[in-house]
Design an enzyme around this catalytic site. Structure first.
Site, PDB file in Angstrom:
ATOM      1  N   SER A 243       0.784  -1.115   0.211  1.00 41.00           N
ATOM      2  CA  SER A 243       0.146  -0.034  -0.048  1.00 41.00           C
ATOM      3  C   SER A 243       1.001   1.152  -0.097  1.00 41.00           C
ATOM      4  O   SER A 243       2.070   1.132  -0.042  1.00 41.00           O
ATOM      5  CB  SER A 243      -0.788  -0.008   1.274  1.00 41.00           C
ATOM      6  OG  SER A 243      -0.095   0.207   2.316  1.00 41.00           O
ATOM      7  N   LYS A 244       0.295   2.370  -0.044  1.00 39.75           N
ATOM      8  CA  LYS A 244       1.180   3.490  -0.008  1.00 39.75           C
ATOM      9  C   LYS A 244       2.164   3.543   0.999  1.00 39.75           C
ATOM     10  O   LYS A 244       3.200   4.283   1.290  1.00 39.75           O
ATOM     11  CB  LYS A 244       0.071   4.565  -0.105  1.00 39.75           C
ATOM     12  CG  LYS A 244      -0.657   5.058  -1.443  1.00 39.75           C
ATOM     13  CD  LYS A 244      -1.370   6.422  -1.673  1.00 39.75           C
ATOM     14  CE  LYS A 244      -1.814   6.399  -2.988  1.00 39.75           C
ATOM     15  NZ  LYS A 244      -2.535   7.772  -2.989  1.00 39.75           N
ATOM     16  N   ARG A 245       1.733   3.295   2.179  1.00 40.95           N
ATOM     17  CA  ARG A 245       2.329   3.396   3.640  1.00 40.95           C
ATOM     18  C   ARG A 245       3.491   2.354   3.234  1.00 40.95           C
ATOM     19  O   ARG A 245       4.725   2.826   3.915  1.00 40.95           O
ATOM     20  CB  ARG A 245       1.553   3.099   4.854  1.00 40.95           C
ATOM     21  CG  ARG A 245       1.340   1.658   4.885  1.00 40.95           C
ATOM     22  CD  ARG A 245       0.268   1.311   6.044  1.00 40.95           C
ATOM     23  NE  ARG A 245      -0.192  -0.040   6.233  1.00 40.95           N
ATOM     24  CZ  ARG A 245       0.417  -1.032   6.707  1.00 40.95           C
ATOM     25  NH1 ARG A 245       1.662  -0.792   7.207  1.00 40.95           N
ATOM     26  NH2 ARG A 245      -0.132  -2.207   6.740  1.00 40.95           N
TER      27      ARG A 245
END
Length: 471
Positions: A243-245
């Site tokens: 994911s973006k994290r």
């Protein structure tokens, strides 16, 4: 075997995702490995979400990565009439049918189905009734007839996943053409892949279930089915879906973070593909040895420490002129202006030592920051550690260092080092007690290449001037 043709087919609804970039790389490497063709198709049929900016981001991302495609990109939306033509051809052949059931009614039919039952028989029965008396003012969708094979399975020999099976009873009469005349993803992909002559479909394993549904269209049209290779997805360091994290960013973001394209190609190659234990594989070697059979079945994990290691390797391999060209936008951003020619010449002389320390500055952003002391004008800003080091006693010592260096007629690193060793012996200090404040004074940091080499590169006047500023 016919000539291998692979394709990369992203949807232009955002940036070029790092996972999609790896898919493109694997397709490109395989086609180049076997002397085949690599095509690019933009799947822009979702008009509400597709944007020209996203199309350009895909082009720019691939170009930055060094992934070139053969011929002109194919825009899927422009081929909608061809997709619809195939759907209506299947109706003529009796392999598909017109379905007038409205969405609300379809949902109601699903609710009333026994658990695990297939809706397709009811839809076909309804289609037969509506064919005799089509509902007025209602446009039909086109559904394919799923194979009616009891106690049997559709089998796909996937080159990565191995033999994969799905019972025919789980395949339904999926919609190929919506009631508004627009084709579905499943239909468009199959028609485009057939018309483009795609022989090998290499994509993420989130498409594995799609392969069975798409296979129905190939079989109904009597078309050759391409070879399938479904690649496990990339996960974050914690094993969760990327994911973006975790860093699920566009490839252009990695460019802006200071990663080199050759490093990204190398790193992405090793995410899920293996050939021995080596982490460093040049693109030329990758093309030579890449085989689909070497792709693993388990998800790979994003590892930024390993990416940094690979990037540092490629920074060290850069020629000096090329590296300075790569560094320029980052240097300008840090300085707030273009570096002057004097500073650039100093930097060029100091690049060898800086490259040797690339593991401590593994991105172009880090490397640019580590290079700033060659470019900054006096008085030099001091980072927090350097400022703490330059206490009154250190500044007094630097006054003596300045006097010692002023007397040097030949300002070379060996002469500088010898003079400073004599000074440290005279004052009964370890040489480090002299060199560390010198480093803080003339670089503004506590971390740099050999400080006597730095002093030689800066030159006598600049070195003495920087000492005067703090001493």
């Amino acid at each position: 075997m016919s000539k291998v043709i692979t394709r990369f087919a992203p949807s232009p609804t955002g940036y070029l995702h790092i996972g999609s970039a790896r898919t493109a790389l694997f397709n490109w490497l395989y086609s180049r490995h076997v002397g085949g063709t690599f095509l690019l198709r933009i799947e822009d049929t979702d008009r509400a979400r597709s944007t020209e900016a996203a199309v350009q981001a895909i082009f720019n991302g691939l170009k930055w990565l060094g992934i070139d495609w053969d011929g002109e990109p194919i825009m899927q939306f422009a081929r909608m009439n061809r997709h619809a033509e195939v759907a209506h051809e299947l109706v003529k052949r009796g392999q598909a049918y017109l379905c007038y059931v409205a969405p609300a009614e379809l949902e109601e039919m699903r609710k009333n189905l026994p658990q695990g039952a297939n809706l397709s028989p009811l839809l076909r029965q309804r289609a037969e009734q509506d064919a005799k008396n089509p509902p007025a003012g209602q446009k039909p969708a086109v559904r394919i007839k799923a194979p009616s094979v009891q106690n049997s399975e559709m089998v796909i020999q996937d080159l990565v996943q191995g033999e994969v099976k799905v019972p025919y009873t789980q395949l339904d009469d999926m919609v190929m053409l919506r009631s508004d005349g627009t084709p579905t993803y499943m239909l468009s992909v199959v028609v485009d892949d057939h018309d483009m002559g795609i022989t090998h479909i290499i994509r993420g394993d989130d498409h594995l279930t799609n392969a069975f549904r798409q296979r129905m269209i190939y079989d109904a049209m009597g078309w050759d089915v391409p070879s399938f290779s479904h690649i496990p997805l990339i996960h974050g360091p914690d094993g969760a879906k990327l994911s973006k994290r975790h860093g699920a960013l566009g490839v252009e973001a990695y460019r802006d973070m200071g990663y080199l394209p050759e490093a990204m190609r190398n790193y992405l190659l090793r995410l899920g593909w293996g050939h021995g234990d080596t982490d460093i594989i040049s693109t030329e070697d990758a093309i030579r040895i890449f085989e689909l059979s070497d792709i693993g079945r388990s998800p790979s994990r994003m590892d930024f420490a390993k990416l940094a290691h690979v990037n540092a390797h490629y920074i060290k391999q850069c020629s000096d002129d090329h590296l300075i060209g790569l560094l320029m936008p980052f240097l300008e951003k840090e300085l707030g202006e273009k570096p002057d020619e004097v500073g650039l010449q100093r930097l060029k002389h100091g690049l060898h030592d800086l490259k040797e320390r690339a593991k401590d500055a593994p991105t172009l952003v880090d490397f640019a920051k580590a290079s700033l002391f060659y470019l900054r004008k006096r008085p030099l800003p001091l980072d927090e550690k350097a400022a703490q080091m330059l206490d009154p006693s250190a500044r007094a010592l630097l006054g003596e260092v300045k006097q010692t260096l002023t007397g040097l007629h030949e300002f070379k690193h060996d002469k500088i080092e010898h003079a400073l060793k004599e000074l440290s012996a005279k004052k009964d200090l370890k040489i480090g007690k002299v060199l560390m404040p010198l480093r803080a004074a003339i670089t503004g940091t506590t971390n740099s290449p050999s400080i006597v080499h730095v002093a030689e590169i800066l030159g006598k006047d600049e070195t003495l001037g920087r000492l005067s500023d703090v001493a």
